[in-house]
Enzyme design. Structure first.
Site, PDB file in Angstrom:
ATOM      1  N   HIS A  60      13.356 -21.623  32.230  1.00  0.00           N
ATOM      2  CA  HIS A  60      13.456 -22.773  31.324  1.00  0.00           C
ATOM      3  C   HIS A  60      14.691 -23.577  31.746  1.00  0.00           C
ATOM      4  O   HIS A  60      15.767 -23.027  31.963  1.00  0.00           O
ATOM      5  CB  HIS A  60      13.582 -22.275  29.882  1.00  0.00           C
ATOM      6  CG  HIS A  60      13.991 -23.351  28.947  1.00  0.00           C
ATOM      7  ND1 HIS A  60      13.395 -24.596  28.947  1.00  0.00           N
ATOM      8  CD2 HIS A  60      14.959 -23.395  27.991  1.00  0.00           C
ATOM      9  CE1 HIS A  60      13.971 -25.346  28.031  1.00  0.00           C
ATOM     10  NE2 HIS A  60      14.921 -24.651  27.442  1.00  0.00           N
ATOM     11  N   CYS A 106      11.247 -23.569  23.285  1.00  0.00           N
ATOM     12  CA  CYS A 106      11.337 -23.611  24.757  1.00  0.00           C
ATOM     13  C   CYS A 106      10.568 -22.473  25.425  1.00  0.00           C
ATOM     14  O   CYS A 106      10.333 -22.514  26.635  1.00  0.00           O
ATOM     15  CB  CYS A 106      12.792 -23.593  25.185  1.00  0.00           C
ATOM     16  SG  CYS A 106      13.774 -24.828  24.335  1.00  0.00           S
ATOM     17  N   ASN A 134      16.809 -30.960  29.397  1.00  0.00           N
ATOM     18  CA  ASN A 134      16.062 -29.851  28.785  1.00  0.00           C
ATOM     19  C   ASN A 134      14.875 -30.445  28.010  1.00  0.00           C
ATOM     20  O   ASN A 134      15.075 -31.099  26.986  1.00  0.00           O
ATOM     21  CB  ASN A 134      17.013 -29.091  27.855  1.00  0.00           C
ATOM     22  CG  ASN A 134      16.338 -27.943  27.122  1.00  0.00           C
ATOM     23  OD1 ASN A 134      15.114 -27.833  27.113  1.00  0.00           O
ATOM     24  ND2 ASN A 134      17.142 -27.103  26.495  1.00  0.00           N
TER      25      ASN A 134
HETATM   26  N1  COA Z   1      30.885 -35.138  25.924  1.00  0.00           N
HETATM   27  C1  COA Z   1      32.204 -34.930  25.877  1.00  0.00           C
HETATM   28  N2  COA Z   1      32.755 -33.929  25.165  1.00  0.00           N
HETATM   29  C2  COA Z   1      31.937 -33.146  24.476  1.00  0.00           C
HETATM   30  C3  COA Z   1      30.541 -33.311  24.480  1.00  0.00           C
HETATM   31  C4  COA Z   1      30.021 -34.367  25.233  1.00  0.00           C
HETATM   32  N3  COA Z   1      28.697 -34.607  25.316  1.00  0.00           N
HETATM   33  N4  COA Z   1      29.981 -32.361  23.695  1.00  0.00           N
HETATM   34  C5  COA Z   1      30.971 -31.603  23.219  1.00  0.00           C
HETATM   35  N5  COA Z   1      32.155 -32.074  23.691  1.00  0.00           N
HETATM   36  C6  COA Z   1      33.497 -31.564  23.437  1.00  0.00           C
HETATM   37  C7  COA Z   1      33.580 -30.801  22.147  1.00  0.00           C
HETATM   38  O1  COA Z   1      33.808 -31.692  21.085  1.00  0.00           O
HETATM   39  C8  COA Z   1      34.759 -29.901  22.408  1.00  0.00           C
HETATM   40  O2  COA Z   1      35.931 -30.649  22.205  1.00  0.00           O
HETATM   41  P1  COA Z   1      37.198 -30.005  21.453  1.00  0.00           P
HETATM   42  O3  COA Z   1      37.613 -28.848  22.327  1.00  0.00           O
HETATM   43  O4  COA Z   1      38.170 -31.124  21.429  1.00  0.00           O
HETATM   44  O5  COA Z   1      36.686 -29.574  20.128  1.00  0.00           O
HETATM   45  C9  COA Z   1      34.678 -29.618  23.906  1.00  0.00           C
HETATM   46  O6  COA Z   1      33.821 -30.623  24.443  1.00  0.00           O
HETATM   47  C10 COA Z   1      34.143 -28.263  24.255  1.00  0.00           C
HETATM   48  O7  COA Z   1      32.979 -28.036  23.508  1.00  0.00           O
HETATM   49  P2  COA Z   1      32.193 -26.712  23.649  1.00  0.00           P
HETATM   50  O8  COA Z   1      31.057 -26.693  22.676  1.00  0.00           O
HETATM   51  O9  COA Z   1      33.145 -25.546  23.650  1.00  0.00           O
HETATM   52  O10 COA Z   1      31.622 -26.866  25.139  1.00  0.00           O
HETATM   53  P3  COA Z   1      30.973 -25.796  26.051  1.00  0.00           P
HETATM   54  O11 COA Z   1      31.706 -25.743  27.328  1.00  0.00           O
HETATM   55  O12 COA Z   1      30.740 -24.526  25.315  1.00  0.00           O
HETATM   56  O13 COA Z   1      29.536 -26.436  26.330  1.00  0.00           O
HETATM   57  C11 COA Z   1      27.231 -26.614  25.697  1.00  0.00           C
HETATM   58  C12 COA Z   1      28.661 -26.803  25.254  1.00  0.00           C
HETATM   59  C13 COA Z   1      26.310 -27.126  24.590  1.00  0.00           C
HETATM   60  C14 COA Z   1      26.986 -27.417  26.968  1.00  0.00           C
HETATM   61  C15 COA Z   1      26.985 -25.106  25.949  1.00  0.00           C
HETATM   62  O14 COA Z   1      27.382 -24.364  24.836  1.00  0.00           O
HETATM   63  C16 COA Z   1      25.547 -24.812  26.243  1.00  0.00           C
HETATM   64  O15 COA Z   1      24.988 -25.290  27.214  1.00  0.00           O
HETATM   65  N6  COA Z   1      24.914 -23.970  25.425  1.00  0.00           N
HETATM   66  C17 COA Z   1      23.490 -23.668  25.587  1.00  0.00           C
HETATM   67  C18 COA Z   1      22.700 -24.742  24.911  1.00  0.00           C
HETATM   68  C19 COA Z   1      21.276 -24.762  25.306  1.00  0.00           C
HETATM   69  O16 COA Z   1      20.945 -24.625  26.461  1.00  0.00           O
HETATM   70  N7  COA Z   1      20.417 -24.982  24.317  1.00  0.00           N
HETATM   71  C20 COA Z   1      19.029 -25.090  24.492  1.00  0.00           C
HETATM   72  C21 COA Z   1      18.419 -23.762  24.515  1.00  0.00           C
HETATM   73  S1  COA Z   1      16.755 -23.831  24.681  1.00  0.00           S
END
Ligand code: COA
Length: 325
Positions: A250, A112, A280
């Site tokens: 980004h 990215c 993204n």
């Molecule tokens: N739909 C519904 N539920 C989902 C889901 C989806 N698409 N994806 C994950 N979940 C669930 C998980 O299973 C988890 O459930 P559980 O508590 O029963 O285990 C719950 O949602 C919370 O998951 P979690 O990973 O803690 O969510 P979060 O609030 O941390 O958000 C991201 C996850 C990926 C959105 C966040 O970590 C993020 O944006 N990180 C940066 C990623 C990024 O930008 N990457 C690219 C970089 S270039």
């Protein structure tokens, strides 16, 4: 002529716009979950176009926008983490499509942050060689590398390409930049390659060819490097955040930008965001955003703009631009 300016911009996305509601018909997710955690409502997903096809279309538009012939391009760089093949480079395939026959062409693999790295490398090469025009393209077909059964990643990404024509000039354009990598954290975000296997390997090492990510770790990393990169580039150029007209980050997640804006004590409106529509698009996200802003007339002569990227590697970087045209 000692300076380098951005003389033209272009973008391309596949026509297939996929909404969160459409995704919820394929996997266990919802518009509410995706939008509230990421700010993403839709993304464009290729129905067969590969990275080079999208890169070439964005590149052609940028050349048209700059009014420059493909034969005048001396350097063609494609920033991508989803190349068509291991070899040749996607840039060489793009060269064959758009006919930049006088250019040298190669890829940059910085995920990215790839477009930021690409601008830095192109500027340095224009400065040290007899090159007049470079075409720098960020292009991704991420949908081919996603695990469509992993709801925590497949909802985040989209496909597309953005491109910029860089030209040698007397006017100031790319003022300064700052790129870094943190290799020790490489496992936080990976797309695997071939299995390690041959008649000489005793036990085959199977590589996971799909995108895997430690979302929480990337989230923290992103906020910290956005804040640090912006502060560093301001400091190095004796500028204050109020001297900057736009920050183009980004486009990964609106919450990352909100935290970063709070830490920088800057109005969120200074950040241009379009992840709601595109998701993204990794290396394509910053040039697509720049191109969108250009189409909307938001880039005014002598505007000061900071581009800031972060991603797999882990990599990050920022570029300070004076909008010169
Ligand atoms: N739909 C519904 N539920 C989902 C889901 C989806 N698409 N994806 C994950 N979940 C669930 C998980 O299973 C988890 O459930 P559980 O508590 O029963 O285990 C719950 O949602 C919370 O998951 P979690 O990973 O803690 O969510 P979060 O609030 O941390 O958000 C991201 C996850 C990926 C959105 C966040 O970590 C993020 O944006 N990180 C940066 C990623 C990024 O930008 N990457 C690219 C970089 S270039």
């Amino acid at each position: 002529m000692k300076e380098v300016i951005i003389e033209g911009l272009g973008k391309y996305t596949p026509s297939n716009l996929v909404t969160n509601d459409q995704l919820s018909e394929i996997i266990d997710t919802s518009d509410e979950w995706i939008y509230s955690r990421t700010g993403i409502k839709s993304r464009y997903i290729s129905k067969g176009e590969n990275t080079s096809d999208m890169a070439a279309k964005a590149g052609e538009k940028a050349l048209e926008n700059a009014n420059i012939s493909p034969l005048d391009v001396d350097l063609l760089i494609v920033a991508t983490c989803t190349p068509d093949m291991f070899t040749p480079s996607t840039a060489c395939i793009v060269q064959s499509i758009i006919g930049t026959d006088n250019a040298l062409a190669f890829d940059i693999s910085a995920a990215c942050s790839g477009f930021i790295y690409g601008l830095d490398v192109a500027k340095a090469m224009i400065g040290s060689n007899n090159y007049k025009h470079a075409l720098v393209i960020g292009a991704e077909n991420l949908s081919k590398s996603l695990d469509w059964e992993d709801r925590s990643t497949c909802v985040l990404f989209g496909d597309g390409a953005g491109a910029a024509v860089l030209s040698k000039s007397d006017n100031i354009g790319l003022i300064s930049s700052f790129c870094k990598s943190v290799g020790e954290k490489y496992e936080c975000l990976t797309i695997g390659g071939n299995d390690v296997d041959s008649p000489f390997v005793e036990s085959k090492i199977i590589r996971d060819s799909k995108l895997r990510m430690d979302g929480g770790e990337i989230f923290k990393f992103a906020i910290s490097v956005i804040v640090n990169s912006i502060n560093k580039i301001l400091e190095e150029n004796n500028l204050d955040i109020n001297d900057i007209d736009y920050i183009i980050p980004h486009q990964a997640n609106v919450r990352i930008i909100q935290y970063a804006a709070k830490k920088l004590k800057v109005d969120i409106d200074k950040f241009y965001m379009n992840m709601e529509e595109y998701g993204n698009t990794s290396g394509a996200s910053i040039p697509i955003a720049l191109s969108d802003m250009n189409e909307k007339g938001l880039l005014k002569k002598d505007s000061k703009i900071i581009l800031v990227g972060f991603g797999a590697g882990l990599t990050y970087g920022a570029t300070l631009i004076n909008w010169a045209i």
